[in-house]
Design an enzyme around this catalytic site. Sequence first.
Site, PDB file in Angstrom:
ATOM      1  N   ALA A  77      21.511  52.742 -26.615  1.00 52.44           N
ATOM      2  CA  ALA A  77      22.177  51.764 -25.742  1.00 52.44           C
ATOM      3  C   ALA A  77      22.743  52.369 -24.466  1.00 52.44           C
ATOM      4  O   ALA A  77      23.800  51.980 -23.988  1.00 52.44           O
ATOM      5  CB  ALA A  77      23.271  51.021 -26.510  1.00 52.44           C
ATOM      6  N   ASP A  92      18.559  49.952 -35.729  1.00 49.19           N
ATOM      7  CA  ASP A  92      19.932  50.038 -35.232  1.00 49.19           C
ATOM      8  C   ASP A  92      20.242  48.871 -34.311  1.00 49.19           C
ATOM      9  O   ASP A  92      19.334  48.186 -33.844  1.00 49.19           O
ATOM     10  CB  ASP A  92      20.131  51.360 -34.462  1.00 49.19           C
ATOM     11  CG  ASP A  92      19.172  51.479 -33.296  1.00 49.19           C
ATOM     12  OD1 ASP A  92      17.945  51.556 -33.539  1.00 49.19           O
ATOM     13  OD2 ASP A  92      19.620  51.470 -32.132  1.00 49.19           O
ATOM     14  N   ASP A 150       9.542  53.298 -32.415  1.00 47.95           N
ATOM     15  CA  ASP A 150      10.820  52.590 -32.379  1.00 47.95           C
ATOM     16  C   ASP A 150      10.686  51.353 -33.268  1.00 47.95           C
ATOM     17  O   ASP A 150       9.587  50.928 -33.604  1.00 47.95           O
ATOM     18  CB  ASP A 150      11.201  52.248 -30.930  1.00 47.95           C
ATOM     19  CG  ASP A 150      12.711  52.027 -30.773  1.00 47.95           C
ATOM     20  OD1 ASP A 150      13.414  51.965 -31.802  1.00 47.95           O
ATOM     21  OD2 ASP A 150      13.174  51.910 -29.620  1.00 47.95           O
ATOM     22  N   CYS A 199       1.210  65.982  -5.952  1.00 42.23           N
ATOM     23  CA  CYS A 199       0.366  65.753  -7.120  1.00 42.23           C
ATOM     24  C   CYS A 199      -1.005  65.268  -6.657  1.00 42.23           C
ATOM     25  O   CYS A 199      -1.221  65.009  -5.473  1.00 42.23           O
ATOM     26  CB  CYS A 199       1.015  64.743  -8.061  1.00 42.23           C
ATOM     27  SG  CYS A 199       0.914  63.029  -7.521  1.00 42.23           S
ATOM     28  N   CYS A 206       5.085  63.705  -2.886  1.00 41.82           N
ATOM     29  CA  CYS A 206       4.937  64.995  -3.570  1.00 41.82           C
ATOM     30  C   CYS A 206       3.532  65.539  -3.353  1.00 41.82           C
ATOM     31  O   CYS A 206       2.804  65.061  -2.491  1.00 41.82           O
ATOM     32  CB  CYS A 206       5.317  64.885  -5.045  1.00 41.82           C
ATOM     33  SG  CYS A 206       4.024  64.417  -6.176  1.00 41.82           S
ATOM     34  N   CYS A 265      -0.769  61.981  -4.742  1.00 45.62           N
ATOM     35  CA  CYS A 265      -0.113  62.058  -3.439  1.00 45.62           C
ATOM     36  C   CYS A 265      -0.939  62.840  -2.412  1.00 45.62           C
ATOM     37  O   CYS A 265      -0.760  62.650  -1.208  1.00 45.62           O
ATOM     38  CB  CYS A 265       1.276  62.674  -3.573  1.00 45.62           C
ATOM     39  SG  CYS A 265       2.439  61.583  -4.410  1.00 45.62           S
TER      40      CYS A 265
HETATM   41  N1  GUN Z   1      15.513  52.099 -26.759  1.00 37.64           N
HETATM   42  C1  GUN Z   1      16.413  52.142 -25.765  1.00 37.64           C
HETATM   43  N2  GUN Z   1      17.677  52.064 -26.265  1.00 37.64           N
HETATM   44  C2  GUN Z   1      17.547  51.956 -27.603  1.00 37.64           C
HETATM   45  C3  GUN Z   1      18.502  51.875 -28.677  1.00 37.64           C
HETATM   46  O1  GUN Z   1      19.716  51.856 -28.491  1.00 37.64           O
HETATM   47  N3  GUN Z   1      17.989  51.821 -29.947  1.00 37.64           N
HETATM   48  C4  GUN Z   1      16.633  51.843 -30.191  1.00 37.64           C
HETATM   49  N4  GUN Z   1      16.195  51.812 -31.458  1.00 37.64           N
HETATM   50  N5  GUN Z   1      15.734  51.926 -29.184  1.00 37.64           N
HETATM   51  C5  GUN Z   1      16.192  51.998 -27.923  1.00 37.64           C
HETATM   52 ZN    ZN Z   2       2.854  62.551  -6.389  1.00 34.40          ZN
END
Ligand code: GUN
Ligand code: ZN
Length: 658
Positions: free
Chosen positions: A190, A119, A84, A275, A273, A278
């Site tokens: 978003a 973005d 990201d 796992c 659960c 757990c």
């Molecule tokens: N991570 C969570 N929401 C967003 C987003 O709207 N844009 C980006 N780039 N990363 C995110």
């Molecule tokens: Zn578990």
Amino acid sequence: MFEIKAKDNMGRVGVLKTKHGDVKTPALMPVIHPRKQAVDVAKYGADIVITNAYLIYKDEDLKAKAVEEGIHKLINFDGPIMTDSGSFQLSVYGDVEITNKEVLEFQELIKTDIGTSLDIPTAPFVDREKAESDMEITLERAREAVEFKKENNIEMLLNSVVQGSTYLDLRRECARELTKLDADLYPIGAVVPLMESYHYRDLVDVVMNSMKELGDDTPRHLMGAGHPMIFALCVAMGCDLFDSAAYILYAEDDRLLSTRGTYKLENLQEMPCSCEVCTKYTPDDLRAMPKEQRRDLIAQHNLHVSFAELRLIRQAIYDGSLMELVEERCRAHPALLEARRQLGLYSRDLEKYDPRSKKSAFFYTGPESLLRPEVIRHLEKLREMPKKRDLIILPPTRKPYSKFTTGKLGEFYIYGEQHEIDLDDADFMVLDIPFGLIPLEIDEVYPLSQNDSPKTRDVDSIEFIEDFINEFVEYYDQVLIHSRVIKDLDIGLYDKYESSQDIRYAKDDVKKVKAIADYQFGVGAGEALFTGNINIEKSKKTGKIRHIYDGKVLIVNMRASDSYLILSKEGAKRLHNKMPYPQNRVVVNKDSEPFALEGKSVFCKFVVECDENIRARDEVLVVNEEDKLLAYGKAMLGACEISQFNTGQAIKTRKGMK
Ligand code: GUN
Ligand code: ZN
């Protein structure tokens, strides 16, 4: 780069190909912290991970190591890595110290597999001006990213994020503009604030409006979605990728994820659960542990349930039972139930992608099931089918109804004006939930007998059927309703009581196969296919129709599992002769003509046009641009996907006409 293997509703099981290996989708990308990662996510099933290029960029040591050794070494993961861009930090802190260009160059430099432009995540419910201007910047940066990639001939795949806040037209516009760019993946951004505040209904609107304009041939990523409670719903809307910091963020906070919601450790008497964690520890054990040890164990549980849910979802897609799973999951919280209902408003979108026939039966799980694509599709078909003068509505018996609807049929109520009933000029239909009216001739066709619903009816479904019938009876001069329909269903659909009509449904196999052909291929197909000396061969064991001949020439086979007609060469020719272009057709270009003629499968990239009513698993005709019949076979995808995709199989050819 992305291929679809199986589909259900808008959900797909696919394969995303990257330099560092293939990713089976729907997939969850655990968020890896470049400095403090303690849990080995690969062990829990992660094929792909996501980390944050901006955090690395901002940290001198990490940055130096990443530039020198690459991102894979830095976070010690040799599968595909998505990064990201710092947009999330931008949304939290209001500012970042990096430009779009810089972050793109940096991601390329550290050899990310999938990079993201910078973005602007616009929060939900902001004023429109802000949403618009943010979106313009997001689009501009996405364009810059695609140009940067082209100019520098870069291999890194690109994310182009859909923004637009909660303005649905902006989401559509943004998705439409981004799709023109031909980026590699489309995240929907978003949405975290919507999920955190349980605005799942708005989430459905945002996702479905983005999906309307996004290409079907690219993976879609729901950014920041990491709670397994919503995975099934989001997959059914077409999301292929999720990323999760939730597994670790919730663990930091002593919260355990589950598909039923979130458990606080402080409230647990039992582990939720089975796992490794757990089964090995009790809630008291965990509470007594040092913070870090406890956090890592809870994170492992969280990863376990998240990946288990994705496996279940992929299996449900293979089985054709994804919407059953969605409806089950959406019972976990009223806001999710509301979201499922909202998704009903988009049934026509889902229908375009939903296969015609599925391995599993349709299970009614509640009134929401009435909104599924199968129901909408059947009611639409019913409106198109040829009608006789009168309609006789019968009560549901065991399925298939036609097999158990025999003998004297009892008492009837007259609906509408009274005429003489001419049984030869009447349509016989069974009234049942959820498919409304089922003509007896086609009652074995999927899903009209491959479905189950409780015998005790709920008010919503009775109202739904009543509304449909009130509209549908307009097609007929007169309607006779069996008294049991009215008594059993408590349905208010009659004017006048008429006693003891002796009405019999006369089974007629030729009428039956013609009706199935009309239902399957369009009105007129029955007459087109079944002329001449029709000879119907049945299975000795089950009594079901298996083969239909003209004299000794095979026209179609009837598939036992769903009663759909499978064309023979003769059947394909007859259908092609009589049904007008473009019905039932997939048109291929000159290059692929010889291959189709030989019976080789048809790939999407050779398709120039196709009947928009084609759905996955339909039997279709393959023709050239002059409408010459080349082959016939089974569609692997729906019309919109066949038209858009540049890779993968469109038609599994049964035979070429050579
Ligand atoms: N991570 C969570 N929401 C967003 C987003 O709207 N844009 C980006 N780039 N990363 C995110
Ligand atoms: Zn578990």
